[in-house]
Write a protein that holds these residues in place. Structure first.
Motif, PDB file in Angstrom:
ATOM      1  N   ASP A 117     -31.742 -11.645 137.361  1.00 33.85           N
ATOM      2  CA  ASP A 117     -31.003 -12.714 138.071  1.00 33.85           C
ATOM      3  C   ASP A 117     -29.729 -13.087 137.317  1.00 33.85           C
ATOM      4  O   ASP A 117     -28.691 -13.353 137.912  1.00 33.85           O
ATOM      5  N   ASP A 118     -29.852 -13.110 135.974  1.00 37.06           N
ATOM      6  CA  ASP A 118     -28.680 -13.467 135.160  1.00 37.06           C
ATOM      7  C   ASP A 118     -27.544 -12.472 135.362  1.00 37.06           C
ATOM      8  O   ASP A 118     -26.371 -12.861 135.415  1.00 37.06           O
ATOM      9  N   ALA A 119     -27.922 -11.181 135.442  1.00 40.92           N
ATOM     10  CA  ALA A 119     -26.913 -10.114 135.454  1.00 40.92           C
ATOM     11  C   ALA A 119     -25.836 -10.392 136.508  1.00 40.92           C
ATOM     12  O   ALA A 119     -24.651 -10.115 136.281  1.00 40.92           O
ATOM     13  N   ALA A 120     -26.257 -10.965 137.639  1.00 40.11           N
ATOM     14  CA  ALA A 120     -25.295 -11.224 138.721  1.00 40.11           C
ATOM     15  C   ALA A 120     -24.347 -12.363 138.353  1.00 40.11           C
ATOM     16  O   ALA A 120     -23.336 -12.556 139.033  1.00 40.11           O
ATOM     17  N   ARG A 121     -24.668 -13.116 137.300  1.00 39.36           N
ATOM     18  CA  ARG A 121     -23.847 -14.308 136.990  1.00 39.36           C
ATOM     19  C   ARG A 121     -23.005 -14.117 135.730  1.00 39.36           C
ATOM     20  O   ARG A 121     -22.526 -15.084 135.143  1.00 39.36           O
ATOM     21  N   GLU A 122     -22.873 -12.827 135.293  1.00 39.03           N
ATOM     22  CA  GLU A 122     -22.041 -12.569 134.111  1.00 39.03           C
ATOM     23  C   GLU A 122     -20.598 -12.988 134.415  1.00 39.03           C
ATOM     24  O   GLU A 122     -20.081 -12.722 135.494  1.00 39.03           O
ATOM     25  N   GLY A 123     -19.996 -13.667 133.465  1.00 43.78           N
ATOM     26  CA  GLY A 123     -18.621 -14.149 133.681  1.00 43.78           C
ATOM     27  C   GLY A 123     -18.616 -15.586 134.161  1.00 43.78           C
ATOM     28  O   GLY A 123     -17.653 -16.312 133.973  1.00 43.78           O
ATOM     29  N   GLU A 124     -19.748 -16.005 134.762  1.00 40.92           N
ATOM     30  CA  GLU A 124     -19.817 -17.396 135.251  1.00 40.92           C
ATOM     31  C   GLU A 124     -20.754 -18.189 134.342  1.00 40.92           C
ATOM     32  O   GLU A 124     -20.320 -19.108 133.642  1.00 40.92           O
ATOM     33  N   ALA A 125     -22.045 -17.784 134.276  1.00 39.85           N
ATOM     34  CA  ALA A 125     -22.995 -18.520 133.419  1.00 39.85           C
ATOM     35  C   ALA A 125     -22.842 -18.117 131.950  1.00 39.85           C
ATOM     36  O   ALA A 125     -23.069 -18.916 131.050  1.00 39.85           O
ATOM     37  N   PHE A 126     -22.484 -16.857 131.737  1.00 39.78           N
ATOM     38  CA  PHE A 126     -22.320 -16.369 130.358  1.00 39.78           C
ATOM     39  C   PHE A 126     -21.188 -15.349 130.303  1.00 39.78           C
ATOM     40  O   PHE A 126     -20.765 -14.824 131.341  1.00 39.78           O
ATOM     41  N   HIS A 127     -20.709 -15.097 129.087  1.00 38.99           N
ATOM     42  CA  HIS A 127     -19.498 -14.268 128.965  1.00 38.99           C
ATOM     43  C   HIS A 127     -19.751 -12.917 128.313  1.00 38.99           C
ATOM     44  O   HIS A 127     -18.924 -12.021 128.416  1.00 38.99           O
ATOM     45  N   HIS A 128     -20.876 -12.807 127.574  1.00 36.22           N
ATOM     46  CA  HIS A 128     -21.139 -11.557 126.850  1.00 36.22           C
ATOM     47  C   HIS A 128     -22.604 -11.215 126.905  1.00 36.22           C
ATOM     48  O   HIS A 128     -23.450 -12.107 126.888  1.00 36.22           O
ATOM     49  N   VAL A 129     -22.905  -9.927 126.896  1.00 40.62           N
ATOM     50  CA  VAL A 129     -24.290  -9.481 126.739  1.00 40.62           C
ATOM     51  C   VAL A 129     -24.419  -9.052 125.282  1.00 40.62           C
ATOM     52  O   VAL A 129     -23.614  -8.252 124.787  1.00 40.62           O
ATOM     53  N   GLY A 130     -25.387  -9.627 124.604  1.00 42.06           N
ATOM     54  CA  GLY A 130     -25.588  -9.289 123.180  1.00 42.06           C
ATOM     55  C   GLY A 130     -25.694 -10.552 122.362  1.00 42.06           C
ATOM     56  O   GLY A 130     -25.719 -11.661 122.899  1.00 42.06           O
ATOM     57  N   ARG A 131     -25.767 -10.362 121.060  1.00 40.97           N
ATOM     58  CA  ARG A 131     -25.888 -11.520 120.163  1.00 40.97           C
ATOM     59  C   ARG A 131     -24.510 -12.027 119.763  1.00 40.97           C
ATOM     60  O   ARG A 131     -23.518 -11.299 119.903  1.00 40.97           O
ATOM     61  N   VAL A 132     -24.504 -13.245 119.216  1.00 43.38           N
ATOM     62  CA  VAL A 132     -23.254 -13.752 118.642  1.00 43.38           C
ATOM     63  C   VAL A 132     -23.144 -13.107 117.259  1.00 43.38           C
ATOM     64  O   VAL A 132     -23.840 -13.499 116.326  1.00 43.38           O
ATOM     65  N   ASP A 133     -22.337 -12.070 117.169  1.00 47.91           N
ATOM     66  CA  ASP A 133     -22.199 -11.397 115.874  1.00 47.91           C
ATOM     67  C   ASP A 133     -20.740 -11.432 115.414  1.00 47.91           C
ATOM     68  O   ASP A 133     -19.861 -11.933 116.116  1.00 47.91           O
ATOM     69  N   ILE A 134     -20.498 -10.876 114.247  1.00 41.35           N
ATOM     70  CA  ILE A 134     -19.169 -10.987 113.631  1.00 41.35           C
ATOM     71  C   ILE A 134     -18.097 -10.317 114.486  1.00 41.35           C
ATOM     72  O   ILE A 134     -16.973 -10.814 114.577  1.00 41.35           O
ATOM     73  N   GLU A 135     -18.449  -9.213 115.158  1.00 46.21           N
ATOM     74  CA  GLU A 135     -17.437  -8.513 115.962  1.00 46.21           C
ATOM     75  C   GLU A 135     -17.001  -9.389 117.137  1.00 46.21           C
ATOM     76  O   GLU A 135     -15.820  -9.463 117.461  1.00 46.21           O
ATOM     77  N   LEU A 136     -17.995 -10.063 117.759  1.00 44.99           N
ATOM     78  CA  LEU A 136     -17.672 -10.953 118.882  1.00 44.99           C
ATOM     79  C   LEU A 136     -16.747 -12.080 118.393  1.00 44.99           C
ATOM     80  O   LEU A 136     -15.724 -12.381 118.999  1.00 44.99           O
ATOM     81  N   ILE A 137     -17.115 -12.666 117.255  1.00 50.21           N
ATOM     82  CA  ILE A 137     -16.337 -13.796 116.719  1.00 50.21           C
ATOM     83  C   ILE A 137     -14.918 -13.358 116.368  1.00 50.21           C
ATOM     84  O   ILE A 137     -13.935 -14.003 116.753  1.00 50.21           O
ATOM     85  N   LYS A 138     -14.817 -12.228 115.666  1.00 52.67           N
ATOM     86  CA  LYS A 138     -13.487 -11.736 115.254  1.00 52.67           C
ATOM     87  C   LYS A 138     -12.580 -11.528 116.466  1.00 52.67           C
ATOM     88  O   LYS A 138     -11.375 -11.761 116.395  1.00 52.67           O
ATOM     89  N   GLY A 139     -13.175 -11.093 117.554  1.00 53.20           N
ATOM     90  CA  GLY A 139     -12.407 -10.818 118.771  1.00 53.20           C
ATOM     91  C   GLY A 139     -11.699 -12.055 119.313  1.00 53.20           C
ATOM     92  O   GLY A 139     -10.756 -11.940 120.097  1.00 53.20           O
ATOM     93  N   TYR A 140     -12.173 -13.234 118.940  1.00 50.57           N
ATOM     94  CA  TYR A 140     -11.584 -14.476 119.465  1.00 50.57           C
ATOM     95  C   TYR A 140     -10.683 -15.182 118.454  1.00 50.57           C
ATOM     96  O   TYR A 140     -10.068 -16.180 118.790  1.00 50.57           O
ATOM     97  N   LEU A 141     -10.665 -14.703 117.201  1.00 51.08           N
ATOM     98  CA  LEU A 141      -9.931 -15.447 116.169  1.00 51.08           C
ATOM     99  C   LEU A 141      -8.696 -14.688 115.696  1.00 51.08           C
ATOM    100  O   LEU A 141      -8.711 -13.461 115.581  1.00 51.08           O
ATOM    101  N   GLN A 142      -7.647 -15.428 115.396  1.00 52.30           N
ATOM    102  CA  GLN A 142      -6.402 -14.825 114.906  1.00 52.30           C
ATOM    103  C   GLN A 142      -6.460 -14.614 113.392  1.00 52.30           C
ATOM    104  O   GLN A 142      -5.754 -13.796 112.852  1.00 52.30           O
ATOM    105  N   SER A 143      -7.268 -15.419 112.702  1.00 48.21           N
ATOM    106  CA  SER A 143      -7.305 -15.340 111.240  1.00 48.21           C
ATOM    107  C   SER A 143      -8.659 -15.865 110.764  1.00 48.21           C
ATOM    108  O   SER A 143      -9.514 -16.205 111.578  1.00 48.21           O
ATOM    109  N   THR A 144      -8.816 -15.957 109.449  1.00 46.41           N
ATOM    110  CA  THR A 144     -10.074 -16.494 108.906  1.00 46.41           C
ATOM    111  C   THR A 144      -9.935 -17.986 108.599  1.00 46.41           C
ATOM    112  O   THR A 144     -10.851 -18.603 108.079  1.00 46.41           O
TER     113      THR A 144
END
Ligand SMILES: Cc1cc2nc3c(=O)[nH]c(=O)nc-3n(C[C@H](O)[C@H](O)[C@H](O)COP(=O)(O)OP(=O)(O)OC[C@H]3O[C@@H](n4cnc5c(N)ncnc54)[C@H](O)[C@@H]3O)c2cc1C
Length: 423
Positions: A254-281
């Motif tokens: 059921d969730d799969a149909a709501r990707e982009g609305e209820a949630f933005h990513h499939v997977g865990r909150v990991d360093i690669e996901l975080i780095k993708g949103y940040l310009q610096s440390t």
């Protein structure tokens, strides 16, 4: 002739003197005006400072010692096995302001228990003078011990407590908090029910119009575990400085149909996901979630170059405090706990050789048949405080509970040399 010259010269001199005196007068008047202006500014500054100090004093006076009675005004289901409790003071007097991220300590008289049980729960909403909100996740038996009893207090909150019930609660405490007045952007990283203190931080930012930039990562298994969905979305609406990134590690069909609305990513909150949103440390990081997530992120952020003092974490108890997460034990003297020392429990009349594998004095005492009352088991609630009769202890982690001199929090302390404690 000479007389004829002396007169105009005299007049000119008198004129010059008059002009000079005039200039001096104007300068003096200007100086006076400046001084007046400055003293007014000083007075205004003093007035402001006194106002702030009085407000702070009033707020501090509103805090209370020991336990205060609170009534459960509302009980609301937020997600599967996650319930919020809205608590109003029984005396209806205003509540002290807390720092967003702090927690409340509860003392519960659970039927069938001979002594009260103490647990901590983070405040899960922004500041209000009339109520606090906490949110409790029902804790199941560990996966490898399915027959163990479920979490005592979390089950009690879910199954026994209801609107109208009265609870004993300590004033807000804790060192894991965010300063809304600061300007540096902050990254909030929540895993599961670890969202509670971080939601309080984000709501405070929104409600105080602080303008501080917030990037909020929230990781859950799927839509069933996704608590505070509407509240979080509302936070981002109308607050351009707050951005929300939700990750589902195991979305349902059921969730799969709501990707982009209820949630933005499939997977865990990991360093690669975080780095993708940040310009610096150059951010402050606030993390609260399962032990594995906190350990991994702590290491990865440090490796990426984030300063250690910019990584702040809250552990929800023994299950989320692992050895890897804790800093090496260091005492006031900077030495580490000795493996060869002895611990004397003076009341029980027992002297035992410290076991280097023991995690803390509380467990070491239990292993030697000595019972010490405990609550949060994370150095926060103060239930396990014991007087030191001789020697020193070292702490593996910072403690939230305030300590009197000559006492120690046995749940997070280890001996720093031979030790005698009143247990
Ligand atoms: C500062 C702080 C803030 C916190 N904030 C929150 C919050 O906002 N929300 C929240 O939900 N929690 C929060 N916690 C965690 C909370 O305080 C409790 O630790 C949590 O609710 C579990 O307590 P419990 O009494 O239900 O479980 P416990 O009874 O302490 O049991 C813990 C685990 O041990 C298992 N167990 C029990 N008995 C046995 C046995 N005999 N053998 C083997 N296993 C056993 C249980 O099944 C369970 O898995 C916070 C903790 C701290 C320190």
């Amino acid at each position: 002739m000479a007389d004829a010259l002396i007169l105009p010269l005299g007049i000119t001199l008198v004129g010059l003197v008059a002009v000079r005196v005039g200039i001096q007068c104007v300068t003096a008047l200007r100086q006076q005006a400046r001084q007046h202006e400055q003293s007014q500014m000083v007075r205004e500054l003093l007035r402001q400072r006194i106002g702030e100090a009085t407000k702070r004093q009033q707020q501090n006076m509103l805090a209370w010692n020991g336990y205060r009675k609170f009534v459960i005004a509302r009980k609301v289901e937020e997600a599967c096995d996650i319930c919020s409790f809205y608590l109003v003071p029984h005396d209806h007097k205003p509540l002290p302001r807390f720092r967003p991220g702090q927690y409340l300590t509860f003392r519960l008289n659970i039927p069938g228990r001979d002594k009260p049980t103490v647990r901590c729960y983070s405040i899960s909403a922004g500041p209000r003078a009339d109520l606090y909100r906490v949110t409790v996740k029902r804790v199941c038996p560990p996966r490898d011990m399915p027959n163990a009893p479920p979490g005592l207090v979390s089950s009690y909150f879910h199954e026994q407590l209801d609107e109208g019930d009265i609870l004993d609660v300590q004033a807000p405490r804790g060192q894991f908090f965010l300063e809304p007045e600061q300007e540096r952007p902050a990254v909030l990283i929540a895993g599961g029910v670890g969202v509670t203190p971080l939601l309080s931080m984000a709501q405070t930012i929104a409600e105080t119009d602080s303008g501080r930039e917030i990037l909020f990562f929230y990781g859950v298994r799927n839509g069933n575990d996704h608590a505070f969905k509407e509240e979080l979305e509302q936070l981002t609406q109308g607050h351009a400085n707050i951005r929300l990134v939700v990750a589902y590690s195991q979305p349902t069909r059921d969730d799969a149909a709501r990707e982009g609305e209820a949630f933005h990513h499939v997977g865990r909150v990991d360093i690669e996901l975080i780095k993708g949103y940040l310009q610096s440390t150059n951010y402050e990081f606030y993390i609260c979630g399962p032990a594995a997530m906190m350990e991994t992120l702590n290491q990865q952020l440090a490796k990426w170059g984030v300063a250690t003092h910019d990584i702040k974490m809250e552990a929800f108890g023994p299950a989320t405090v692992s050895k890897a997460l804790l800093k090496p034990a260091a005492s006031d003297t900077g030495t580490v706990a000795e493996a060869t020392c002895t611990v004397t429990f003076t009341r029980s009349g027992k002297t035992c050789r410290w076991d280097a594998g023991a995690e803390n004095l509380l467990d070491f005492a239990a292993a030697n048949g000595i019972r010490i009352d405990s609550g949060c088991r994370a150095g926060n609630c103060g239930t396990c405080v014991i007087a030191i009769k001789m020697g020193r202890v070292a702490y593996a982690t910072e403690h939230g509970a305030e300590l009197e001199e000559g006492t120690c929090l046995t749940c997070i302390a280890a001996p720093d040399g031979d030790l005698e404690i009143d247990a």
